[in-house]
Design a protein around this motif. Sequence first.
Motif, PDB file in Angstrom:
ATOM      1  N   ALA A 188     -16.100 -18.301  10.457  1.00  0.00           N
ATOM      2  CA  ALA A 188     -17.294 -17.463  10.348  1.00  0.00           C
ATOM      3  C   ALA A 188     -18.026 -17.477  11.675  1.00  0.00           C
ATOM      4  O   ALA A 188     -18.015 -18.478  12.396  1.00  0.00           O
ATOM      5  CB  ALA A 188     -18.215 -17.975   9.235  1.00  0.00           C
ATOM      6  N   ALA A 197     -16.752 -13.023   8.772  1.00  0.00           N
ATOM      7  CA  ALA A 197     -15.868 -14.119   8.379  1.00  0.00           C
ATOM      8  C   ALA A 197     -14.440 -13.595   8.316  1.00  0.00           C
ATOM      9  O   ALA A 197     -14.211 -12.404   8.032  1.00  0.00           O
ATOM     10  CB  ALA A 197     -16.294 -14.712   7.041  1.00  0.00           C
ATOM     11  N   TYR A 211     -17.060 -15.413  -1.246  1.00  0.00           N
ATOM     12  CA  TYR A 211     -18.443 -14.977  -1.080  1.00  0.00           C
ATOM     13  C   TYR A 211     -19.054 -14.754  -2.449  1.00  0.00           C
ATOM     14  O   TYR A 211     -18.357 -14.428  -3.416  1.00  0.00           O
ATOM     15  CB  TYR A 211     -18.548 -13.720  -0.217  1.00  0.00           C
TER      16      TYR A 211
END
Length: 266
Positions: A188, A197, A211
């Motif tokens: 990231a 990322a 995520y």
Amino acid sequence: MCRWVAYAGPDIFLEDLLFEQQHSLISQSLRARHASQVTNGDGFGIAWYGQRNRPGLFRDILPAWNDENLRSLAAQVQSRLFFAHVRASTGTSVSRSNCHPFQFQNWVFMHNGKIGHWQDCRREVESLISPEFYRHRAGTSDSEALFMAALSEGLQDDPIGAMSRTIGKVLQIMAVHGDSEPFRMSAALTDGTVIWAFRFSSDQASPSLYYGNPDTHAKDRAADGQVNTIASEPSDDDESNWHSVPEGHGLRWSGGRVSVFPFLPA
């Protein structure tokens, strides 16, 4: 390998994600659930953005679960965007300069993975770093070298393209030294406003990347479709809070919205 988490959204105390979650990053430093290496005790680091353009940075070589300064700092510091990382070395020394995240001006980078045959490839990979950036290289890790090489490829203007070109060149260097060790990456980076990322490997075995919104934030964020957390692995057991990033893909976070895109080396 390593574990990491990135947060962006309303100001929260760092401890909310680092310590208070069901499977917090500090818990993962002792017992990771989505990694081949369970313990990540070779140092840690946090980078956080506040009122200034450049982030604060705190790194040390103690295991994250055993550092009282980290616990005290995390309980007091609030941030709208921060990166945190717990390290499991893939061969380079345990030193503060090798702990993630790595910073250059307002940019921050952290990485889980490795460049295969690093000791054989190191000199050639470091030759990808321009003098402008090499003077800022402080450690010996492949992760920092990857960041510096990407900066040399124009990361500040074209983050996705720079990462793609850098990995392509690294793979060419690795090929000269054989293919018995893979390139693996879950990484990231941010400029303090946008987060990118990436998940890629040369053997289709990338470290995990997710995520979503942990339990403490899911109810008030999921309703409007916004996302505030990107991580190596979920910090709770509710699968509905999380989405897995596929192999060979990246994501871009901006203003609470995530877009996922194919990502391959140039």
